[in-house]
Design an enzyme around this catalytic site. Structure first.
Site, mmCIF file in Angstrom:
data_model
loop_
_atom_site.group_PDB
_atom_site.id
_atom_site.type_symbol
_atom_site.label_atom_id
_atom_site.label_comp_id
_atom_site.label_asym_id
_atom_site.label_seq_id
_atom_site.Cartn_x
_atom_site.Cartn_y
_atom_site.Cartn_z
ATOM 1 N N SER A 166 0.855 -1.182 0.000
ATOM 2 C CA SER A 166 0.000 0.000 0.000
ATOM 3 C C SER A 166 0.895 1.238 0.000
ATOM 4 O O SER A 166 1.765 1.356 -0.855
ATOM 5 C CB SER A 166 -0.958 -0.028 1.200
ATOM 6 O OG SER A 166 -1.873 1.053 1.144
ATOM 7 N N THR A 167 0.732 2.138 0.964
ATOM 8 C CA THR A 167 1.486 3.385 0.997
ATOM 9 C C THR A 167 2.986 3.123 0.953
ATOM 10 O O THR A 167 3.519 2.364 1.758
ATOM 11 C CB THR A 167 1.152 4.174 2.276
ATOM 12 O OG1 THR A 167 -0.261 4.293 2.397
ATOM 13 C CG2 THR A 167 1.781 5.549 2.235
ATOM 14 N N HIS A 193 -2.498 -1.208 -3.421
ATOM 15 C CA HIS A 193 -3.631 -0.305 -3.218
ATOM 16 C C HIS A 193 -3.436 0.911 -4.117
ATOM 17 O O HIS A 193 -2.579 1.761 -3.869
ATOM 18 C CB HIS A 193 -3.722 0.137 -1.759
ATOM 19 C CG HIS A 193 -4.080 -0.967 -0.809
ATOM 20 N ND1 HIS A 193 -3.982 -0.823 0.546
ATOM 21 C CD2 HIS A 193 -4.552 -2.217 -1.029
ATOM 22 C CE1 HIS A 193 -4.369 -1.954 1.137
ATOM 23 N NE2 HIS A 193 -4.719 -2.808 0.196
ATOM 24 N N MET A 287 -0.403 1.303 5.347
ATOM 25 C CA MET A 287 -1.160 1.475 6.579
ATOM 26 C C MET A 287 -2.379 0.564 6.582
ATOM 27 O O MET A 287 -2.901 0.189 5.540
ATOM 28 C CB MET A 287 -1.583 2.939 6.756
ATOM 29 C CG MET A 287 -2.398 3.539 5.639
ATOM 30 S SD MET A 287 -2.696 5.300 5.956
ATOM 31 C CE MET A 287 -3.471 5.792 4.428
ATOM 32 N N ASP A 290 -4.678 -4.826 5.979
ATOM 33 C CA ASP A 290 -4.864 -5.703 4.830
ATOM 34 C C ASP A 290 -3.626 -6.572 4.628
ATOM 35 O O ASP A 290 -2.493 -6.096 4.710
ATOM 36 C CB ASP A 290 -5.128 -4.857 3.582
ATOM 37 C CG ASP A 290 -5.655 -5.678 2.418
ATOM 38 O OD1 ASP A 290 -6.104 -6.812 2.650
ATOM 39 O OD2 ASP A 290 -5.630 -5.164 1.283
#
Length: 350
Positions: A166-167, A193, A287, A290
């Site tokens: 993700s991030t 993501h 963050m 998941d």
């Protein structure tokens, strides 16, 4: 209280973004209409975080981010348009050290940005906690030589790799795919993501950087040896079968999970249930939670699991939650993830 700088050449967007941030308890200490004003505001107000538009007069967002990361590292959230050009410059901004991005739903000046208010607030509150050392690493060179991953020796039949991030993930995913040996013949599924309009360009970038054949996943796609697919933004990537050594996937527009779609857990759990070959799952920076349940599913199915370590994760949320399950076999820094994946698969053939 998080202290923010809002940088956008549109007075309307500056006002809307300021209202959004203040509604979430973030203190907007300054606003700027271009990069020069932003540098002055950073010097005067010392904000914790900044939202930065890319297309601005005098000094645009890319030059601003580069100078900020060189002179006074600051967590930056890019505010970008949903266009092919917007995707390209956003990836450039991430390479320069920006932490994450949010897209304007409908054009350069978009009151629809209010639909992203909670996302923006959550992202800023999270990235504001990133320390200076991580920021400097994030702004490091992206064309560094690949790690020396040993490609010799035998690999098992039907190796499948699921990567979730993700991030801060795009650069790490690119590095890992670039360093994975093509000799391993992996079938790779990547769940990053990322919004629609961006995943196709992300796949193109990875295809150019990697020896694997990388593409954005399509409905009914089959992933064979040497192939990698990127989950399409706005859809879960569901693994529906494993016919003749290929991973068959479908695009699932069902409910979000962990408030995201695509969700890493959806892909990992489906792979754990339906892939009959050797399976490795990796959860990297991001963050939220998941990927934790997905890695546990892979572990329960006899697969092997890897999480990125805290020191090299821009955001340690997802890897930390995965590690807390007790189902992670290896905790590795960014520069050793490809090596760990390779050794995990090679272990089955020993």
């Amino acid at each position: 209280m998080v202290r923010a700088l809002v940088v956008d050449d549109s007075s309307v967007m500056r006002e809307i973004l300021s209202q959004i941030l203040e509604s979430g308890g973030i203190d907007v200490v300054a606003r700027a209409s271009n990069g020069y004003e932003a540098l002055e505001a950073i010097e005067e107000h010392d904000p914790d975080v900044a939202t930065v538009d890319i297309n601005m007069p005098k000094m645009g967002g890319l030059e601003l981010i580069e100078r900020v990361m060189d002179e006074r590292p600051l967590p930056v959230l890019v505010v970008s348009s949903q266009t092919e050009r917007g995707a390209d410059v956003t990836f450039e901004a991430l390479e320069l050290g920006a932490i994450d991005y949010v897209t304007k739903p409908s054009g350069e000046v978009s009151i629809d940005i209010w639909s992203k208010d909670q996302e923006i607030i959550e992202q800023l509150e999270t990235i504001a906690r990133i320390d200076e050392d991580r920021l400097r690493r994030a702004a490091g060179p992206t064309d560094a030589a690949a790690s020396d991953v040993d490609a010799s020796g035998s690999f098992p039949n039907d190796p499948t790799l699921i990567i979730g991030a993700s991030t801060g993930g795009p650069q790490v995913v690119e590095r890992v795919l670039r360093e994975l040996p093509s000799e391993a013949g992996l079938r790779i599924l990547v769940v990053q993501h990322m919004t629609d309009h961006y995943t196709s360009r992300f796949a193109q970038r990875l295809d150019e950087a990697s020896e694997y054949n990388v593409r954005e996943a399509t409905d009914g796609d089959r992933v064979g040896p040497g192939d990698a697919v990127i989950a399409k933004g706005g859809y879960h990537l569901d693994v529906v079968g494993f016919p003749r050594g290929t991973v068959r996937v479908e695009l699932d527009g069902g409910p979000k999970r962990h408030n995201v779609r695509p969700a890493i857990d959806v892909t990992m759990e489906a792979a754990a249930e339906r892939v009959t070959g050797n399976l490795v799952g990796v959860v990297m920076t991001g963050m939220g939670a998941d990927g934790a349940e997905g890695l546990s599913s892979i572990k329960a199915a006899g697969g092997k699991t890897i999480a990125q370590d805290e020191e090299t994760s821009r955001i340690f949320g997802m890897p930390q939650r995965a590690i807390e399950t007790g189902d992670v076999d290896m905790i590795l820094p960014e520069e050793r993830i490809a090596e760990g994946i390779t050794n995990a698969f090679r272990g089955w053939s020993a």
